[in-house]
Design a protein around this motif. Sequence first.
Motif, PDB file in Angstrom:
ATOM      1  N   TYR A   1       4.921   2.143   2.531  1.00  0.00           N
ATOM      2  CA  TYR A   1       5.789   3.323   2.354  1.00  0.00           C
ATOM      3  C   TYR A   1       5.259   4.216   1.238  1.00  0.00           C
ATOM      4  O   TYR A   1       5.175   5.440   1.384  1.00  0.00           O
ATOM      5  N   TYR A   2       4.868   3.611   0.106  1.00  0.00           N
ATOM      6  CA  TYR A   2       4.357   4.377  -1.023  1.00  0.00           C
ATOM      7  C   TYR A   2       3.066   5.101  -0.646  1.00  0.00           C
ATOM      8  O   TYR A   2       2.880   6.279  -0.978  1.00  0.00           O
TER       9      TYR A   2
ATOM     10  N   ILE B   1       2.010   6.001   2.377  1.00  0.00           N
ATOM     11  CA  ILE B   1       2.295   7.070   3.343  1.00  0.00           C
ATOM     12  C   ILE B   1       2.907   8.277   2.619  1.00  0.00           C
ATOM     13  O   ILE B   1       2.560   9.418   2.888  1.00  0.00           O
ATOM     14  N   LYS B   2       3.800   8.015   1.674  1.00  0.00           N
ATOM     15  CA  LYS B   2       4.441   9.096   0.911  1.00  0.00           C
ATOM     16  C   LYS B   2       3.390   9.841   0.094  1.00  0.00           C
ATOM     17  O   LYS B   2       3.427  11.077   0.021  1.00  0.00           O
TER      18      LYS B   2
ATOM     19  N   ALA C   1       5.746  -3.805   2.862  1.00  0.00           N
ATOM     20  CA  ALA C   1       6.450  -2.633   3.401  1.00  0.00           C
ATOM     21  C   ALA C   1       6.568  -1.544   2.333  1.00  0.00           C
ATOM     22  O   ALA C   1       6.360  -0.353   2.623  1.00  0.00           O
ATOM     23  N   TYR C   2       6.893  -1.930   1.104  1.00  0.00           N
ATOM     24  CA  TYR C   2       7.004  -0.944   0.033  1.00  0.00           C
ATOM     25  C   TYR C   2       5.656  -0.297  -0.245  1.00  0.00           C
ATOM     26  O   TYR C   2       5.572   0.919  -0.454  1.00  0.00           O
ATOM     27  N   THR C   3       4.581  -1.109  -0.247  1.00  0.00           N
ATOM     28  CA  THR C   3       3.244  -0.567  -0.486  1.00  0.00           C
ATOM     29  C   THR C   3       2.854   0.421   0.604  1.00  0.00           C
ATOM     30  O   THR C   3       2.328   1.507   0.320  1.00  0.00           O
TER      31      THR C   3
END
Length: 104
Positions: free
Chosen positions: A95-96, A98-99, A91-93
């Motif tokens: 999110y990163y 997409i950001k 999920a963090y990957t």
Amino acid sequence: MSRRSRRHSTGFGYIGFGNSQSTFNQKTSTPFSVYKDKLDLEAHLHYKMHFLHKDLSKADKEKIKDKIRKEERKLFIRTAIISLIVFIGVAYTVYYLIKQILSH
């Protein structure tokens, strides 16, 4: 009067046997008890195990069931924790990434 034959037709049975009639007409030449004794001896020599040939009491059965349940619970908790860690990492990957894509 002739003895009844034990031969079976090859038209039935598991397909993995093929068409060999000898598969259906074999007799065991060694009794199972011999194999059981060999297994017991090998298990004792290699793994230091003794097979018990007695009925378990209700308390013993419950103790075994509780031990199995406890091991299953430990396995479930470990699996849940590892899955949660992997999910958070993915999920963090995402999110990163997409950001980063939206910032360009």
